[in-house]
Design a protein around this motif. Structure first.
Motif, PDB file in Angstrom:
ATOM      1  N   LYS A  10       0.864  -1.176   0.000  1.00 28.29           N
ATOM      2  CA  LYS A  10       0.000   0.000   0.000  1.00 28.29           C
ATOM      3  C   LYS A  10       0.902   1.228   0.000  1.00 28.29           C
ATOM      4  N   ILE A  11       0.355   2.341  -0.462  1.00 27.80           N
ATOM      5  CA  ILE A  11       1.151   3.564  -0.434  1.00 27.80           C
ATOM      6  C   ILE A  11       0.583   4.516   0.614  1.00 27.80           C
ATOM      7  N   ARG A  12       1.389   5.472   1.044  1.00 31.58           N
ATOM      8  CA  ARG A  12       0.952   6.405   2.078  1.00 31.58           C
ATOM      9  C   ARG A  12       0.204   7.582   1.441  1.00 31.58           C
TER      10      ARG A  12
ATOM     11  N   VAL B  88      -0.964   0.450 -11.218  1.00 32.59           N
ATOM     12  CA  VAL B  88       0.181   1.355 -11.124  1.00 32.59           C
ATOM     13  C   VAL B  88      -0.009   2.236  -9.893  1.00 32.59           C
ATOM     14  N   LYS B  89       1.027   2.339  -9.071  1.00 28.42           N
ATOM     15  CA  LYS B  89       0.962   3.174  -7.870  1.00 28.42           C
ATOM     16  C   LYS B  89       2.054   4.229  -7.923  1.00 28.42           C
ATOM     17  N   VAL B  90       1.637   5.467  -7.867  1.00 31.38           N
ATOM     18  CA  VAL B  90       2.585   6.577  -7.913  1.00 31.38           C
ATOM     19  C   VAL B  90       2.593   7.251  -6.548  1.00 31.38           C
TER      20      VAL B  90
ATOM     21  N   GLU C  41     -10.475   9.582  -2.427  1.00 33.61           N
ATOM     22  CA  GLU C  41     -11.230   9.908  -3.618  1.00 33.61           C
ATOM     23  C   GLU C  41     -11.076   8.753  -4.588  1.00 33.61           C
ATOM     24  N   LYS C  42     -12.193   8.363  -5.238  1.00 35.13           N
ATOM     25  CA  LYS C  42     -12.155   7.297  -6.236  1.00 35.13           C
ATOM     26  C   LYS C  42     -12.856   7.838  -7.472  1.00 35.13           C
ATOM     27  N   ARG C  43     -12.173   7.860  -8.595  1.00 36.67           N
ATOM     28  CA  ARG C  43     -12.749   8.433  -9.817  1.00 36.67           C
ATOM     29  C   ARG C  43     -12.583   7.463 -10.972  1.00 36.67           C
TER      30      ARG C  43
HETATM   31  N1  CTP Z   1      -4.378   1.085  -2.173  1.00 33.27           N
HETATM   32  C1  CTP Z   1      -3.022   1.315  -1.974  1.00 33.27           C
HETATM   33  N2  CTP Z   1      -2.598   1.995  -0.865  1.00 33.27           N
HETATM   34  C2  CTP Z   1      -3.485   2.437   0.054  1.00 33.27           C
HETATM   35  C3  CTP Z   1      -4.870   2.214  -0.145  1.00 33.27           C
HETATM   36  C4  CTP Z   1      -5.298   1.523  -1.274  1.00 33.27           C
HETATM   37  O1  CTP Z   1      -2.199   0.915  -2.786  1.00 33.27           O
HETATM   38  N3  CTP Z   1      -3.013   3.078   1.134  1.00 33.27           N
HETATM   39  C5  CTP Z   1      -4.823   0.395  -3.399  1.00 33.27           C
HETATM   40  C6  CTP Z   1      -5.515  -0.928  -3.150  1.00 33.27           C
HETATM   41  O2  CTP Z   1      -4.544  -1.962  -3.124  1.00 33.27           O
HETATM   42  C7  CTP Z   1      -6.399  -1.042  -4.375  1.00 33.27           C
HETATM   43  C8  CTP Z   1      -6.765   0.407  -4.689  1.00 33.27           C
HETATM   44  O3  CTP Z   1      -5.789   1.208  -4.033  1.00 33.27           O
HETATM   45  O4  CTP Z   1      -5.672  -1.561  -5.483  1.00 33.27           O
HETATM   46  C9  CTP Z   1      -8.133   0.793  -4.245  1.00 33.27           C
HETATM   47  O5  CTP Z   1      -8.262   0.554  -2.866  1.00 33.27           O
HETATM   48  P1  CTP Z   1      -9.674   0.165  -2.226  1.00 33.27           P
HETATM   49  O6  CTP Z   1     -10.689   1.154  -2.648  1.00 33.27           O
HETATM   50  O7  CTP Z   1      -9.453  -0.033  -0.759  1.00 33.27           O
HETATM   51  O8  CTP Z   1      -9.904  -1.271  -2.881  1.00 33.27           O
HETATM   52  P2  CTP Z   1     -11.235  -1.854  -3.545  1.00 33.27           P
HETATM   53  O9  CTP Z   1     -12.411  -1.588  -2.653  1.00 33.27           O
HETATM   54  O10 CTP Z   1     -10.936  -3.263  -3.910  1.00 33.27           O
HETATM   55  O11 CTP Z   1     -11.346  -0.970  -4.858  1.00 33.27           O
HETATM   56  P3  CTP Z   1     -12.432  -1.125  -6.053  1.00 33.27           P
HETATM   57  O12 CTP Z   1     -13.777  -1.150  -5.437  1.00 33.27           O
HETATM   58  O13 CTP Z   1     -12.180   0.123  -6.883  1.00 33.27           O
HETATM   59  O14 CTP Z   1     -12.068  -2.387  -6.792  1.00 33.27           O
END
Ligand code: CTP
Ligand code: ZN
Length: 155
Positions: free
Chosen positions: A12-14, A61-63, A95-97
């Motif tokens: 996970k990223i911060r 991809v995680k930036v 935020e989710k877009r």
């Molecule tokens: N994620 C991350 N670091 C965080 C939080 C989330 O890398 N601190 C990543 C998760 O691994 C995931 C994405 O961000 O790939 C979306 O996270 P989340 O909404 O918690 O997962 P889902 O509910 O599975 O998403 P969706 O409903 O869009 O499939």
């Protein structure tokens, strides 16, 4: 080893942006179209062909350290229309877009017409109108229908 240990492939990223639900195999094209080549020093993680209920296989991809804007990510609709953009702050998804199809993409694709003004040594950015059957150069009307990734401009 717990289930979680076995499933956690990319940390996970911060803070930053997670681009999820990229069609399997398109992650490197996503990086290219966003102009992310590692030189800025931001941490970038790429996971390819992860199992996905929705897509069969997906890339992620995680930036780290960068919140991508809607305009920046909308070009992804050309190659990753199902992508989900997650903005992460202090480990939470704030935020989710979805990506939206832009009407014009500027400076991201190279016109295949070698005589086009945008491919000469002029400071003219490429501009393509986005249509249903491809993208059309606004300077010379050349249409790119297939294989958009092959026309992504190297920065
Ligand atoms: N994620 C991350 N670091 C965080 C939080 C989330 O890398 N601190 C990543 C998760 O691994 C995931 C994405 O961000 O790939 C979306 O996270 P989340 O909404 O918690 O997962 P889902 O509910 O599975 O998403 P969706 O409903 O869009 O499939
Ligand atoms: Zn052109």
């Amino acid at each position: 080893m717990s289930d979680n240990d076995q499933q956690l492939r990319v940390s996970k990223i911060r803070n930053g942006t997670v681009i999820d639900h990229i069609a399997g195999g398109q992650a490197l094209n996503v990086l290219a179209i966003l102009g992310i080549d590692g030189t800025s020093g931001d941490s970038v993680s790429v996971a390819m062909n992860m199992p996905s209920d929705r897509l069969g296989h997906k890339d992620v991809v995680k930036v780290e350290g960068r919140e991508l804007s809607q305009d920046e990510v909308d070009v992804l609709s050309l190659i990753a229309p199902a992508a989900t953009i997650n903005i992460i702050r202090d480990y939470d998804v704030v935020e989710k877009r979805r990506v939206e199809r832009p009407s014009v993409v500027e400076g991201v694709l190279e016109c295949p017409n070698h005589n086009c003004i945008t491919t000469e040594d002029e400071p003219v950015d490429s501009r393509f109108a986005v249509g249903d059957d491809g993208v059309r150069c606004e300077y010379c009307d050349t249409i790119i229908r297939d294989d958009l990734p092959a026309h992504i401009l190297a920065e």
